[in-house]
Design an enzyme around this catalytic site. Structure first.
Site, PDB file in Angstrom:
ATOM      1  NE  ARG A  39      29.386  32.652 -23.247  1.00 48.47           N
ATOM      2  CZ  ARG A  39      29.838  33.875 -23.581  1.00 48.47           C
ATOM      3  NH1 ARG A  39      31.055  34.025 -24.030  1.00 48.47           N
ATOM      4  NH2 ARG A  39      29.084  34.936 -23.457  1.00 48.47           N
ATOM      5  CG  ASN A  40      23.722  30.389 -30.466  1.00 49.73           C
ATOM      6  OD1 ASN A  40      22.755  29.648 -30.312  1.00 49.73           O
ATOM      7  ND2 ASN A  40      23.640  31.548 -31.090  1.00 49.73           N
ATOM      8  CD  GLN A  41      21.768  29.136 -23.537  1.00 50.31           C
ATOM      9  OE1 GLN A  41      20.765  29.810 -23.733  1.00 50.31           O
ATOM     10  NE2 GLN A  41      22.286  28.948 -22.335  1.00 50.31           N
ATOM     11  CG  PHE A  42      19.915  26.792 -32.722  1.00 48.89           C
ATOM     12  CD1 PHE A  42      18.621  27.267 -32.861  1.00 48.89           C
ATOM     13  CD2 PHE A  42      20.331  25.766 -33.566  1.00 48.89           C
ATOM     14  CE1 PHE A  42      17.766  26.738 -33.811  1.00 48.89           C
ATOM     15  CE2 PHE A  42      19.483  25.233 -34.527  1.00 48.89           C
ATOM     16  CZ  PHE A  42      18.199  25.723 -34.651  1.00 48.89           C
ATOM     17  CB  THR A 144      19.734  30.293 -29.084  1.00 50.56           C
ATOM     18  OG1 THR A 144      20.193  30.567 -30.413  1.00 50.56           O
ATOM     19  CG2 THR A 144      18.347  29.663 -29.116  1.00 50.56           C
TER      20      THR A 144
END
Length: 173
Positions: A39-42, A144
């Site tokens: 779920r990290n958007q980086f 993020t």
């Protein structure tokens, strides 16, 4: 998880922009990859900024950064942190990475962007006072991480677009 260490930097010799996180979270440490939490958007943000389509595998993700002359690293080399949240980091245990050597080896870096407040605060406290490069542009961007829910994806992406602008400005010099 308690005593943790960061990964080596991802950086080409012509890197012009450096993105700094604080230190890898549990999912990243287990995978041996930067920003591995699903779920990290980086990586989604980077794919959008670099206009390179979805980045599926880790070697492709890191190559996209290298191709864009973006370096990726963490401020902290090691620390004590129970759990995965930056808020749980024992500040007295933090050891910073060697930025003097890194920046000497990557002399084209002029812009440093922080992935969240913890990275920026640690850098300003532990690294900046001893750094002899006054011409660096330093800027914090919203984290993020899924733990930073104050902004949605689109809002984070808009803030992170400054990196694309930075790529354009260094390309023109």
């Amino acid at each position: 998880m308690s005593d943790i260490r960061s990964f080596p930097p991802i950086a080409g010799k012509n890197a012009r922009i450096l993105i700094l996180g604080s230190i890898p979270g549990k999912a990243s440490l287990e995978a041996g990859q930067y920003y591995a939490h699903p779920r990290n958007q980086f990586w989604t943000i980077m794919a959008e900024l670099l206009a390179c389509g979805p980045l599926s595998d880790y070697p492709g993700k890191t190559q996209a950064l290298l191709d864009a002359n973006i370096a990726l690293w963490d401020v902290m080399q090691s620390c004590y942190r129970p759990g995965s949240l930056d808020a749980a980091i024992d500040k007295s245990s933090v050891v910073a990475n060697d930025f003097k050597s890194f920046l000497a080896d990557h002399p084209h870096i002029r812009q440093i962007f922080f992935n969240g407040a913890t990275a920026e605060q640690a850098f300003r406290r532990l690294v900046r006072p001893d750094l002899l490069k006054p011409d660096l542009h330093l800027q914090r961007l919203p984290s993020t991480s899924p733990a930073h829910a104050a902004l949605n994806f689109q809002q984070k992406l808009e803030c992170w677009r400054v990196i694309a602008s930075g790529l354009n400005s260094v390309a023109n010099h």
